[in-house]
Scaffold this motif. Structure first.
Motif, PDB file in Angstrom:
ATOM      1  N   LEU A  98       0.833  -1.201   0.000  1.00  0.00           N
ATOM      2  CA  LEU A  98       0.000   0.000   0.000  1.00  0.00           C
ATOM      3  C   LEU A  98       0.870   1.253   0.000  1.00  0.00           C
ATOM      4  CD1 LEU A  98      -2.793   1.322   0.167  1.00  0.00           C
ATOM      5  CD2 LEU A  98      -2.629   1.120   2.654  1.00  0.00           C
ATOM      6  N   LYS A  99       1.926   1.270   0.810  1.00  0.00           N
ATOM      7  CA  LYS A  99       2.831   2.420   0.831  1.00  0.00           C
ATOM      8  C   LYS A  99       3.478   2.628  -0.533  1.00  0.00           C
ATOM      9  CE  LYS A  99       4.153   2.185   5.707  1.00  0.00           C
ATOM     10  NZ  LYS A  99       5.268   1.887   6.641  1.00  0.00           N
ATOM     11  N   HIS A 100       3.932   1.522  -1.120  1.00  0.00           N
ATOM     12  CA  HIS A 100       4.582   1.590  -2.432  1.00  0.00           C
ATOM     13  C   HIS A 100       3.605   2.125  -3.490  1.00  0.00           C
ATOM     14  CE1 HIS A 100       6.987   0.502  -5.891  1.00  0.00           C
ATOM     15  NE2 HIS A 100       5.965  -0.200  -6.360  1.00  0.00           N
ATOM     16  N   LEU A 101       2.397   1.604  -3.524  1.00  0.00           N
ATOM     17  CA  LEU A 101       1.417   2.043  -4.526  1.00  0.00           C
ATOM     18  C   LEU A 101       0.985   3.493  -4.289  1.00  0.00           C
ATOM     19  CD1 LEU A 101      -0.785  -1.173  -4.821  1.00  0.00           C
ATOM     20  CD2 LEU A 101       0.875  -0.293  -6.484  1.00  0.00           C
ATOM     21  N   THR A 102       0.864   3.895  -3.032  1.00  0.00           N
ATOM     22  CA  THR A 102       0.497   5.276  -2.725  1.00  0.00           C
ATOM     23  C   THR A 102       1.588   6.227  -3.203  1.00  0.00           C
ATOM     24  OG1 THR A 102      -0.746   4.550  -0.790  1.00  0.00           O
ATOM     25  CG2 THR A 102      -0.128   6.854  -0.847  1.00  0.00           C
ATOM     26  N   GLU A 103       2.828   5.854  -2.964  1.00  0.00           N
ATOM     27  CA  GLU A 103       3.948   6.692  -3.431  1.00  0.00           C
ATOM     28  C   GLU A 103       3.966   6.731  -4.955  1.00  0.00           C
ATOM     29  OE1 GLU A 103       6.919   9.307  -3.418  1.00  0.00           O
ATOM     30  OE2 GLU A 103       5.782   8.653  -1.667  1.00  0.00           O
ATOM     31  N   ARG A 106       1.306   9.146  -6.107  1.00  0.00           N
ATOM     32  CA  ARG A 106       1.706  10.547  -5.886  1.00  0.00           C
ATOM     33  C   ARG A 106       2.694  11.003  -6.965  1.00  0.00           C
ATOM     34  NH1 ARG A 106       2.092   9.932   0.444  1.00  0.00           N
ATOM     35  NH2 ARG A 106      -0.034  10.509   0.960  1.00  0.00           N
ATOM     36  N   GLU A 107       3.644  10.147  -7.283  1.00  0.00           N
ATOM     37  CA  GLU A 107       4.609  10.492  -8.340  1.00  0.00           C
ATOM     38  C   GLU A 107       3.900  10.633  -9.685  1.00  0.00           C
ATOM     39  OE1 GLU A 107       7.869  11.292  -8.120  1.00  0.00           O
ATOM     40  OE2 GLU A 107       7.479  11.249  -5.960  1.00  0.00           O
ATOM     41  N   HIS A 108       2.945   9.782  -9.963  1.00  0.00           N
ATOM     42  CA  HIS A 108       2.215   9.837 -11.229  1.00  0.00           C
ATOM     43  C   HIS A 108       1.368  11.104 -11.310  1.00  0.00           C
ATOM     44  CE1 HIS A 108      -0.046   8.599 -14.739  1.00  0.00           C
ATOM     45  NE2 HIS A 108      -1.168   8.884 -14.065  1.00  0.00           N
ATOM     46  N   GLU A 109       0.743  11.488 -10.190  1.00  0.00           N
ATOM     47  CA  GLU A 109      -0.117  12.678 -10.188  1.00  0.00           C
ATOM     48  C   GLU A 109       0.676  13.934 -10.535  1.00  0.00           C
ATOM     49  OE1 GLU A 109      -1.818  12.513  -6.258  1.00  0.00           O
ATOM     50  OE2 GLU A 109      -3.615  11.483  -6.979  1.00  0.00           O
ATOM     51  N   LYS A 110       1.971  13.955 -10.206  1.00  0.00           N
ATOM     52  CA  LYS A 110       2.794  15.126 -10.487  1.00  0.00           C
ATOM     53  C   LYS A 110       2.959  15.360 -11.995  1.00  0.00           C
ATOM     54  CE  LYS A 110       5.605  14.768  -6.325  1.00  0.00           C
ATOM     55  NZ  LYS A 110       6.963  14.483  -5.829  1.00  0.00           N
ATOM     56  N   MET A 111       2.930  14.307 -12.782  1.00  0.00           N
ATOM     57  CA  MET A 111       3.170  14.454 -14.209  1.00  0.00           C
ATOM     58  C   MET A 111       2.019  13.957 -15.089  1.00  0.00           C
ATOM     59  SD  MET A 111       5.988  11.603 -14.801  1.00  0.00           S
ATOM     60  CE  MET A 111       6.140  10.322 -13.631  1.00  0.00           C
ATOM     61  N   CYS A 112       0.889  13.626 -14.497  1.00  0.00           N
ATOM     62  CA  CYS A 112      -0.239  13.098 -15.273  1.00  0.00           C
ATOM     63  C   CYS A 112      -0.808  14.201 -16.165  1.00  0.00           C
ATOM     64  CB  CYS A 112      -1.317  12.581 -14.337  1.00  0.00           C
ATOM     65  SG  CYS A 112      -2.773  11.979 -15.227  1.00  0.00           S
ATOM     66  N   PRO A 113      -0.862  13.967 -17.480  1.00  0.00           N
ATOM     67  CA  PRO A 113      -1.376  15.000 -18.391  1.00  0.00           C
ATOM     68  C   PRO A 113      -2.861  15.282 -18.153  1.00  0.00           C
ATOM     69  CG  PRO A 113      -0.840  12.996 -19.608  1.00  0.00           C
ATOM     70  CD  PRO A 113      -0.421  12.798 -18.183  1.00  0.00           C
ATOM     71  N   PRO A 126      -8.282  17.396  -0.328  1.00  0.00           N
ATOM     72  CA  PRO A 126      -7.138  16.503  -0.098  1.00  0.00           C
ATOM     73  C   PRO A 126      -7.593  15.162   0.460  1.00  0.00           C
ATOM     74  CG  PRO A 126      -7.213  18.264   1.526  1.00  0.00           C
ATOM     75  CD  PRO A 126      -8.286  18.549   0.517  1.00  0.00           C
ATOM     76  N   ARG A 127      -6.978  14.145  -0.058  1.00  0.00           N
ATOM     77  CA  ARG A 127      -7.338  12.797   0.393  1.00  0.00           C
ATOM     78  C   ARG A 127      -6.577  12.465   1.670  1.00  0.00           C
ATOM     79  NH1 ARG A 127      -6.432   9.483  -5.024  1.00  0.00           N
ATOM     80  NH2 ARG A 127      -4.600  10.756  -4.930  1.00  0.00           N
ATOM     81  N   PRO A 128      -7.242  11.718   2.563  1.00  0.00           N
ATOM     82  CA  PRO A 128      -6.509  11.276   3.757  1.00  0.00           C
ATOM     83  C   PRO A 128      -5.487  10.222   3.362  1.00  0.00           C
ATOM     84  CG  PRO A 128      -8.707  10.325   3.725  1.00  0.00           C
ATOM     85  CD  PRO A 128      -8.635  11.288   2.571  1.00  0.00           C
ATOM     86  N   ASP A 129      -4.509  10.099   4.167  1.00  0.00           N
ATOM     87  CA  ASP A 129      -3.446   9.126   3.907  1.00  0.00           C
ATOM     88  C   ASP A 129      -4.036   7.721   4.007  1.00  0.00           C
ATOM     89  OD1 ASP A 129      -1.096   7.843   3.503  1.00  0.00           O
ATOM     90  OD2 ASP A 129      -0.162   8.446   5.406  1.00  0.00           O
ATOM     91  N   PRO A 130      -4.051   6.951   2.913  1.00  0.00           N
ATOM     92  CA  PRO A 130      -4.676   5.605   2.947  1.00  0.00           C
ATOM     93  C   PRO A 130      -3.928   4.628   3.855  1.00  0.00           C
ATOM     94  CG  PRO A 130      -3.580   5.964   0.858  1.00  0.00           C
ATOM     95  CD  PRO A 130      -3.509   7.255   1.608  1.00  0.00           C
ATOM     96  N   VAL A 131      -2.651   4.857   4.034  1.00  0.00           N
ATOM     97  CA  VAL A 131      -1.871   3.934   4.877  1.00  0.00           C
ATOM     98  C   VAL A 131      -2.334   4.019   6.326  1.00  0.00           C
ATOM     99  CG1 VAL A 131       0.421   3.378   5.748  1.00  0.00           C
ATOM    100  CG2 VAL A 131       0.116   4.009   3.354  1.00  0.00           C
ATOM    101  N   VAL A 132      -2.557   5.226   6.795  1.00  0.00           N
ATOM    102  CA  VAL A 132      -2.969   5.409   8.187  1.00  0.00           C
ATOM    103  C   VAL A 132      -4.362   4.819   8.428  1.00  0.00           C
ATOM    104  CG1 VAL A 132      -3.509   7.134   9.956  1.00  0.00           C
ATOM    105  CG2 VAL A 132      -1.534   7.444   8.471  1.00  0.00           C
ATOM    106  N   GLY A 133      -5.247   4.968   7.455  1.00  0.00           N
ATOM    107  CA  GLY A 133      -6.617   4.477   7.603  1.00  0.00           C
ATOM    108  C   GLY A 133      -6.733   2.962   7.601  1.00  0.00           C
TER     109      GLY A 133
END
Length: 137
Positions: A98-103, A106-113, A126-133
């Protein structure tokens, strides 16, 4: 020692003083009639022996049953401990995934056209952190 002797002498004197009457042995609370002297019939003695044997066998059976129950509970405990450990390992792996996919998201959202295009821009809270939930509490 000097105190015991007068008591013994007084008992002897009483027994000698009254001829024809047999002195009765005095038994204190710690003395009981001899177990070898039986006033019961042989049938009663046999019945008592059979009852004791039956009780002994029943007690053995009960102890064996109790031991088997304890063994079964211990085996069940061991199985549950192993299952619990496996589930905890799985939780750890899934949390890491989950941490890996969330990261990665986030990286994809920075450059998603699609997200960068002003036409598609819709303000999103803003979405809550899925890892914490998802972590166990």
């Amino acid at each position: 020692m000097s105190q015991v002797l007068p008591v013994a002498c007084s008992v002897l004197q009483r027994s000698v003083a009254t001829p024809g009457i047999q002195p009765q042995p005095q038994m204190g609370p710690q003395h009981h009639a001899s177990p070898n002297v039986s006033t019961q019939s042989p049938e009663d003695d046999d019945r008592k022996v059979r009852r004791r044997e039956k009780n002994r066998v029943a007690a053995q059976r009960s102890r064996k049953k109790q031991t088997q129950k304890a063994d079964k509970l211990h085996e069940e405990y061991e199985c549950l401990e192993q299952e619990n450990a496996g589930l905890r390992r799985e939780i750890g792996k899934l949390t890491e995934e989950l941490k890996h996919l969330t990261e990665a998201l986030r990286e994809h959202e920075k450059m998603c056209p699609l997200l960068l295009c002003p036409m598609n821009f819709v303000p999103m809270p803003p979405r809550p952190d899925p890892v914490v939930g998802c972590l166990p509490r």
